[in-house]
Design an enzyme around this catalytic site. Sequence first.
Site, PDB file in Angstrom:
ATOM      1  N   LYS A 122       1.127  -0.993   0.001  1.00  0.00           N
ATOM      2  CA  LYS A 122       0.192  -0.087  -0.002  1.00  0.00           C
ATOM      3  C   LYS A 122       0.980   1.192   0.052  1.00  0.00           C
ATOM      4  O   LYS A 122       2.151   0.956   0.117  1.00  0.00           O
ATOM      5  CB  LYS A 122      -1.188   0.105   1.284  1.00  0.00           C
ATOM      6  CG  LYS A 122      -2.582  -1.018   1.037  1.00  0.00           C
ATOM      7  CD  LYS A 122      -3.028   0.009   2.307  1.00  0.00           C
ATOM      8  CE  LYS A 122      -4.750  -1.483   2.269  1.00  0.00           C
ATOM      9  NZ  LYS A 122      -5.718  -0.902   3.415  1.00  0.00           N
TER      10      LYS A 122
ATOM     11  N   GLU B  40     -18.821  -8.985   9.357  1.00  0.00           N
ATOM     12  CA  GLU B  40     -19.966  -8.407  10.186  1.00  0.00           C
ATOM     13  C   GLU B  40     -20.873  -9.337  10.724  1.00  0.00           C
ATOM     14  O   GLU B  40     -21.204  -9.389  11.757  1.00  0.00           O
ATOM     15  CB  GLU B  40     -20.892  -8.032   9.344  1.00  0.00           C
ATOM     16  CG  GLU B  40     -20.179  -6.348   8.762  1.00  0.00           C
ATOM     17  CD  GLU B  40     -18.935  -6.417   7.424  1.00  0.00           C
ATOM     18  OE1 GLU B  40     -18.401  -4.807   7.491  1.00  0.00           O
ATOM     19  OE2 GLU B  40     -19.717  -7.392   7.204  1.00  0.00           O
TER      20      GLU B  40
ATOM     21  N   ARG C 293     -25.808  -6.166   6.469  1.00  0.00           N
ATOM     22  CA  ARG C 293     -25.201  -7.459   6.272  1.00  0.00           C
ATOM     23  C   ARG C 293     -24.772  -8.301   7.075  1.00  0.00           C
ATOM     24  O   ARG C 293     -25.183  -9.598   7.118  1.00  0.00           O
ATOM     25  CB  ARG C 293     -23.557  -6.943   5.910  1.00  0.00           C
ATOM     26  CG  ARG C 293     -23.438  -6.030   4.459  1.00  0.00           C
ATOM     27  CD  ARG C 293     -21.671  -5.757   4.356  1.00  0.00           C
ATOM     28  NE  ARG C 293     -20.252  -6.804   4.741  1.00  0.00           N
ATOM     29  CZ  ARG C 293     -20.105  -7.439   3.369  1.00  0.00           C
ATOM     30  NH1 ARG C 293     -20.479  -6.515   1.689  1.00  0.00           N
ATOM     31  NH2 ARG C 293     -18.729  -8.098   2.903  1.00  0.00           N
TER      32      ARG C 293
END
Length: 626
Positions: free
Chosen positions: A284, A370, A398
């Site tokens: 990243k 989740e 979700r």
Amino acid sequence: MSVDISKFPNLALADTPVELRSLPKERLPVLCNELREYLLRSVSRSSGHFASGLGTVELTVALHYVYNTPFDRLVWDVGHQAYPHKILTGRRERIHSIRKKDGLHPFPWRGESEYDVLSVGHSSTSIGAALGMAVAAESEGLGRKVVAVIGDGAITAGMAFEALNHAGDVHKDMLVVLNDNEMSISENVGALNNHLARIMSGKLYTTIREGGKKVLSGLPPVKELAKRAEEHLKGMVVPGTLFEEFGFNYIGPIDGHDIDALVETLRNMRNLKGPQLLHIKTKKGKGYEPAEKDPIGYHAVPKFNPDEWALPKSTPGKPSFSAIFGQWLCDMAAADERLVGITPAMREGSGLVKFSQQYPSRYFDVAIAEQHAVTFAAGLAISGQKPVVAIYSSFLQRAYDQLIHDVALQELPVLFAIDRAGLVGADGPTHQGAFDISFLRTVPNMVVMTPSDENECRQMLYTGYQCNQPAAVRYPRGSGCGIEVQTEMQALALGKGRIIRKRKGQEGQGIAILAFGTLLHQAKAAAEALDATLVDMRFVKPMDDALVLSLAASHYEFVTIEDNAIMGGAGSAVNELLMRTRQCKPVLNLGLPDRFIEQGTQEEIYALLGLDSAGIQASIEAWRQT
């Protein structure tokens, strides 16, 4: 204003993938450098997601170079990393408008480009969607290829593993690229692995591997021995056993910043049969040292000067609701050792950094999962712990089944701290917290609270924590109105609102404005101008029925205000009460309309929807004249 493309001569020749594929392979390394620099200069001027895109420059170039997009399907997961994709697919001159009102969408968006195959924003959807496309491609018989790109964070979700399992079972031709940028799976990256990947994706290896399987198919004991030998051999050099068990041919890991290796490997894999998985290692923030050192801080950035190698320091101001929650969580943990904090990969965004440092044994980041977060909390509650689930409004969607079945049905004392409720702004329709009131108020045993300011937020969190049943406190992104926050925690009376302003006019006439949440402050000017009673309702469920009915006896008209969908929201609860008790009053419900709300600043979108101070007053006045 867009960056001057004349300073990027190779990138200027690749405005679309068709143009990109016309370039000789030898020019791709320079093109990648230019694309990375163009991304840096563009996002630093406009703000937006940053570090993830820097890490996928070579992958994006290689995929569009090898695959015949848009005929071949390229499916991105989440989409934070898709800025280079947008730049290479005809949107280069508009990249400065990303995340702005009327600008480019923050994530891949089907309505924006034919190259955006799947509209995304939430994670872990790419493999399942790509599998559907692969099944359809086989029935078409046109030779269409399908590629899904998923990160090592997104692949932690159960949905991704469900799709992997199904893909291995139906055995359709497709490629999954696992973009591993956190060293969460393997550190075996380098020249040796790049060489092995080339060999394992090449025709000779594939022919021998598939041919050997056919030869050995009639000899079960030998076949099993050969299979195990292959697994052990591959296990020595690559971490592919898990994916092989799912039925994928695993290749990698390879250096995701080596454009030559990527192009050669992808070319080798393009025509392989069955489900393939290419594991690449990326960094990243690649190419910009501050982002490489702090990929979390540079995940999403404001406008900044890239030459200063530092993001601008934010001016100290009013604390955010996330910060109010984070401080409450630490204070509550100090008072009750049973408290456990849970987040599905949103430690920084939800304000849990301090808690994770002070109470590491009571902090759980369950990754992007989740559903598991909620059921995990249920298990803790059954065992006498006091779980607090910190979750964004749009992410709680979700885990709706788990909230109903595993928490509410069993009346377990789980507190949901729902961040990013209402309009979130630049992240757009995938992240607007537009539906939580609607889907929570239908669930039995739930307490649903809507604080109007920071202090109410703190006290409601305490109230929900102490009420010994499922409870939710929903609060918006950003800061409040700057009200003083009381250190002492006091539980509020469940289901009781408060009158902020009483009208001065004649009894039985005039308007009662019932506000649910922080839009109370936008409604104050309208209440003054219209001589209306203004009420901070506080609770959606249980609602203060007695207060509403008393107002019905002393007012002729009602207005409800909320930053949730009007359909099924808090205003609907007021309508239902009035109808049920035969109180035939004119009611105006103000809130979010029945459509997905576009991106822009929070202020811009609230004004557009008529939910700022002027808009609320104008809406009420126009309604009264009809």
